[in-house]
Write a protein that holds these residues in place. Structure first.
Motif, PDB file in Angstrom:
ATOM      1  N   ASP A  29       0.892  -1.080  -0.019  1.00 29.74           N
ATOM      2  CA  ASP A  29       0.001   0.009   0.306  1.00 29.74           C
ATOM      3  C   ASP A  29       0.872   1.290  -0.162  1.00 29.74           C
ATOM      4  OD1 ASP A  29       0.629  -0.909   2.721  1.00 29.74           O
ATOM      5  OD2 ASP A  29      -0.459   0.841   3.438  1.00 29.74           O
ATOM      6  N   LEU A  30       2.075   1.053   0.343  1.00 35.55           N
ATOM      7  CA  LEU A  30       3.030   2.292   0.486  1.00 35.55           C
ATOM      8  C   LEU A  30       3.200   2.831  -0.898  1.00 35.55           C
ATOM      9  CD1 LEU A  30       5.695   1.137   3.051  1.00 35.55           C
ATOM     10  CD2 LEU A  30       3.760   2.750   3.241  1.00 35.55           C
ATOM     11  N   ALA A  31       3.148   3.960  -1.204  1.00 36.94           N
ATOM     12  CA  ALA A  31       3.693   4.647  -2.514  1.00 36.94           C
ATOM     13  C   ALA A  31       5.204   4.474  -2.598  1.00 36.94           C
ATOM     14  CB  ALA A  31       3.272   6.057  -2.714  1.00 36.94           C
ATOM     15  N   LYS A  32       5.709   4.298  -3.720  1.00 36.00           N
ATOM     16  CA  LYS A  32       7.157   4.054  -3.940  1.00 36.00           C
ATOM     17  C   LYS A  32       7.569   5.080  -5.255  1.00 36.00           C
ATOM     18  CE  LYS A  32       5.410  -0.184  -3.895  1.00 36.00           C
ATOM     19  NZ  LYS A  32       4.364   0.033  -3.179  1.00 36.00           N
ATOM     20  N   VAL A  33       8.409   5.961  -5.059  1.00 41.30           N
ATOM     21  CA  VAL A  33       8.808   6.813  -6.059  1.00 41.30           C
ATOM     22  C   VAL A  33      10.353   6.894  -6.121  1.00 41.30           C
ATOM     23  CG1 VAL A  33       8.772   9.089  -6.842  1.00 41.30           C
ATOM     24  CG2 VAL A  33       6.737   8.168  -5.867  1.00 41.30           C
ATOM     25  N   VAL A  34      10.833   6.564  -7.322  1.00 42.79           N
ATOM     26  CA  VAL A  34      12.479   6.879  -7.474  1.00 42.79           C
ATOM     27  C   VAL A  34      12.642   8.244  -7.983  1.00 42.79           C
ATOM     28  CG1 VAL A  34      14.299   6.039  -8.658  1.00 42.79           C
ATOM     29  CG2 VAL A  34      12.525   4.294  -8.008  1.00 42.79           C
ATOM     30  N   VAL A  35      13.537   9.038  -7.316  1.00 42.17           N
ATOM     31  CA  VAL A  35      13.940  10.067  -7.873  1.00 42.17           C
ATOM     32  C   VAL A  35      15.608  10.036  -8.122  1.00 42.17           C
ATOM     33  CG1 VAL A  35      14.437  12.614  -7.055  1.00 42.17           C
ATOM     34  CG2 VAL A  35      12.385  11.256  -6.164  1.00 42.17           C
ATOM     35  N   GLU A  70      20.647   8.255  -6.771  1.00 40.79           N
ATOM     36  CA  GLU A  70      19.078   7.766  -6.864  1.00 40.79           C
ATOM     37  C   GLU A  70      18.618   7.561  -5.482  1.00 40.79           C
ATOM     38  OE1 GLU A  70      17.246   3.522  -8.271  1.00 40.79           O
ATOM     39  OE2 GLU A  70      18.538   4.501  -9.549  1.00 40.79           O
ATOM     40  N   TRP A  71      17.592   7.991  -5.090  1.00 41.44           N
ATOM     41  CA  TRP A  71      16.699   7.930  -4.134  1.00 41.44           C
ATOM     42  C   TRP A  71      15.403   7.362  -4.125  1.00 41.44           C
ATOM     43  CZ3 TRP A  71      19.506  11.712  -5.827  1.00 41.44           C
ATOM     44  CH2 TRP A  71      20.673  12.022  -5.203  1.00 41.44           C
ATOM     45  N   LEU A  72      14.802   6.505  -3.020  1.00 43.15           N
ATOM     46  CA  LEU A  72      13.676   6.043  -2.880  1.00 43.15           C
ATOM     47  C   LEU A  72      12.746   6.498  -1.925  1.00 43.15           C
ATOM     48  CD1 LEU A  72      11.623   3.640  -3.886  1.00 43.15           C
ATOM     49  CD2 LEU A  72      12.660   2.072  -2.110  1.00 43.15           C
ATOM     50  N   TYR A  73      11.434   6.799  -2.358  1.00 46.50           N
ATOM     51  CA  TYR A  73      10.824   7.732  -1.229  1.00 46.50           C
ATOM     52  C   TYR A  73       9.552   6.299  -1.123  1.00 46.50           C
ATOM     53  CZ  TYR A  73      12.436  12.225  -1.447  1.00 46.50           C
ATOM     54  OH  TYR A  73      13.064  13.405  -1.460  1.00 46.50           O
ATOM     55  N   SER A  77       0.613   7.563  -0.002  1.00 41.26           N
ATOM     56  CA  SER A  77       0.482   8.270  -1.388  1.00 41.26           C
ATOM     57  C   SER A  77       0.630   9.664  -1.369  1.00 41.26           C
ATOM     58  CB  SER A  77      -0.652   7.642  -1.992  1.00 41.26           C
ATOM     59  OG  SER A  77      -0.490   6.290  -2.274  1.00 41.26           O
ATOM     60  N   LEU A  78      -0.347  10.317  -0.570  1.00 35.68           N
ATOM     61  CA  LEU A  78      -0.526  11.795  -0.520  1.00 35.68           C
ATOM     62  C   LEU A  78       0.837  12.421   0.121  1.00 35.68           C
ATOM     63  CD1 LEU A  78      -2.072  14.217  -1.260  1.00 35.68           C
ATOM     64  CD2 LEU A  78      -3.225  14.216   1.015  1.00 35.68           C
ATOM     65  N   THR A  79       1.357  11.874   1.157  1.00 38.19           N
ATOM     66  CA  THR A  79       2.542  12.507   1.860  1.00 38.19           C
ATOM     67  C   THR A  79       3.768  12.286   0.895  1.00 38.19           C
ATOM     68  OG1 THR A  79       1.555  11.501   3.832  1.00 38.19           O
ATOM     69  CG2 THR A  79       3.841  12.280   4.007  1.00 38.19           C
ATOM     70  N   VAL A  80       3.952  11.135   0.246  1.00 38.80           N
ATOM     71  CA  VAL A  80       4.989  11.089  -0.837  1.00 38.80           C
ATOM     72  C   VAL A  80       4.993  11.885  -1.738  1.00 38.80           C
ATOM     73  CG1 VAL A  80       6.225   9.551  -2.608  1.00 38.80           C
ATOM     74  CG2 VAL A  80       5.683   8.538  -0.234  1.00 38.80           C
ATOM     75  N   ALA A  81       3.618  12.134  -2.505  1.00 42.83           N
ATOM     76  CA  ALA A  81       3.492  13.299  -3.437  1.00 42.83           C
ATOM     77  C   ALA A  81       3.802  14.630  -2.998  1.00 42.83           C
ATOM     78  CB  ALA A  81       1.851  13.163  -3.886  1.00 42.83           C
ATOM     79  N   VAL A  82       3.468  14.895  -1.803  1.00 34.66           N
ATOM     80  CA  VAL A  82       3.685  16.144  -1.183  1.00 34.66           C
ATOM     81  C   VAL A  82       5.498  16.524  -1.096  1.00 34.66           C
ATOM     82  CG1 VAL A  82       3.654  17.772   0.772  1.00 34.66           C
ATOM     83  CG2 VAL A  82       1.683  16.665  -0.080  1.00 34.66           C
ATOM     84  N   ALA A  83       5.992  15.416  -0.693  1.00 34.72           N
ATOM     85  CA  ALA A  83       7.613  15.224  -0.556  1.00 34.72           C
ATOM     86  C   ALA A  83       7.972  15.580  -1.685  1.00 34.72           C
ATOM     87  CB  ALA A  83       7.737  14.089   0.409  1.00 34.72           C
ATOM     88  N   VAL A  84       7.723  14.806  -2.749  1.00 37.95           N
ATOM     89  CA  VAL A  84       8.321  15.028  -4.118  1.00 37.95           C
ATOM     90  C   VAL A  84       8.247  16.360  -4.611  1.00 37.95           C
ATOM     91  CG1 VAL A  84       8.388  13.896  -6.272  1.00 37.95           C
ATOM     92  CG2 VAL A  84       8.463  12.460  -4.499  1.00 37.95           C
ATOM     93  N   ALA A  85       7.019  16.845  -4.427  1.00 41.59           N
ATOM     94  CA  ALA A  85       6.637  18.095  -5.053  1.00 41.59           C
ATOM     95  C   ALA A  85       7.230  19.126  -4.402  1.00 41.59           C
ATOM     96  CB  ALA A  85       5.115  18.195  -4.899  1.00 41.59           C
ATOM     97  N   ALA A 103       6.622  -4.098  -5.140  1.00 48.75           N
ATOM     98  CA  ALA A 103       5.836  -4.576  -3.820  1.00 48.75           C
ATOM     99  C   ALA A 103       6.630  -4.606  -2.583  1.00 48.75           C
ATOM    100  CB  ALA A 103       5.452  -6.276  -3.944  1.00 48.75           C
ATOM    101  N   VAL A 104       6.202  -4.510  -1.425  1.00 48.86           N
ATOM    102  CA  VAL A 104       6.908  -4.136  -0.102  1.00 48.86           C
ATOM    103  C   VAL A 104       6.362  -5.159   0.779  1.00 48.86           C
ATOM    104  CG1 VAL A 104       7.429  -2.511   1.593  1.00 48.86           C
ATOM    105  CG2 VAL A 104       7.232  -1.846  -0.693  1.00 48.86           C
ATOM    106  N   ILE A 105       7.259  -5.866   1.535  1.00 48.59           N
ATOM    107  CA  ILE A 105       6.992  -6.914   2.629  1.00 48.59           C
ATOM    108  C   ILE A 105       7.768  -6.307   3.644  1.00 48.59           C
ATOM    109  CG2 ILE A 105       6.917  -9.240   3.472  1.00 48.59           C
ATOM    110  CD1 ILE A 105       6.549 -10.230   0.706  1.00 48.59           C
ATOM    111  N   SER A 106       7.025  -6.192   4.980  1.00 49.15           N
ATOM    112  CA  SER A 106       7.516  -5.845   6.263  1.00 49.15           C
ATOM    113  C   SER A 106       8.025  -7.257   6.979  1.00 49.15           C
ATOM    114  CB  SER A 106       6.527  -5.169   7.213  1.00 49.15           C
ATOM    115  OG  SER A 106       7.267  -5.085   8.512  1.00 49.15           O
ATOM    116  N   ILE A 107       9.210  -7.397   7.411  1.00 49.33           N
ATOM    117  CA  ILE A 107       9.398  -8.712   8.312  1.00 49.33           C
ATOM    118  C   ILE A 107       9.778  -8.132   9.688  1.00 49.33           C
ATOM    119  CG2 ILE A 107      11.073 -10.536   8.495  1.00 49.33           C
ATOM    120  CD1 ILE A 107      11.464 -10.354   5.454  1.00 49.33           C
ATOM    121  N   GLY A 108       9.180  -8.573  10.590  1.00 53.91           N
ATOM    122  CA  GLY A 108       9.246  -7.955  11.883  1.00 53.91           C
ATOM    123  C   GLY A 108       9.275  -9.149  12.951  1.00 53.91           C
TER     124      GLY A 108
END
Length: 178
Positions: A29-35, A70-73, A77-85, A103-108
């Motif tokens: 569900d996390l947004a993933k953006v490469v900058v 290269e950075w991965l955010y 979704s909305l918070t990542v969009a604002v940070a990238v903007a 895809a993202v999986i959390s292992i805890g």
């Protein structure tokens, strides 16, 4: 005309809820953006505080740097969009939303590191891979970006086409910790 109501659905199969020492959670569900930004660009200067092999948490957005320039955010979704903007993208830069391709999986849990060590060649000790560390490595033989986000929690980010395989391989390993 009929309305279409698209419901996002992860390709990572659901994990069993278990009372164990390793917990797997689908975090697709996390947004993933490469900058990406050329050395010396305003973007590279702006993100210079995120060192190679590290990640930082800014609010609810995690920014990681694995490869040069290269950075991965990761984040909501909305918070990542604002940070990238808010980034200065003048010059030679690129922004690519890879949310639907990764895809993202959390292992805890207290044995999360032990599970990962069985399938990953990295030294995940506290000294070599502390909280906020980030690296590219093979997990269950799939190239992943691995991020340690807490003492007992890791995120693995990988190509969505491997989602079913990675999820089932990790779920099988998880049974050893019940």
């Amino acid at each position: 005309m009929a309305e279409n109501h698209l419901v996002p659905r992860s390709q990572v199969p659901a994990f069993d809820v278990v009372d164990g020492t390793v917990v797997l959670v689908d975090r697709s569900d996390l947004a993933k953006v490469v900058v990406k930004g050329a050395p010396g660009s305003n973007l590279a200067v702006q993100l210079a505080g995120v060192r190679p092999g590290r990640s930082v948490l800014r609010g609810s957005v995690r920014i990681g740097r694995v490869r040069p320039d290269e950075w991965l955010y990761l984040g909501p979704s909305l918070t990542v969009a604002v940070a990238v903007a808010e980034l200065d993208l003048t010059g030679h830069t690129a922004v690519t939303d890879v949310t639907h391709g990764r895809a993202v999986i959390s292992i805890g849990g207290p044995d999360a590191r032990t599970l990962l060590e069985r399938t990953c060649a990295l030294d995940l000790s506290d000294l070599m891979f502390p909280v906020d560390a980030m690296a590219t490595a093979r997990v269950v033989e799939v190239r992943c970006d691995l991020i340690r986000v807490a003492e007992w929690e890791y995120l693995i980010v990988f190509d969505r086409s491997y989602a079913e395989y990675v999820a089932s391989a990790l779920a099988e390993l998880q049974t050893e910790f019940r």
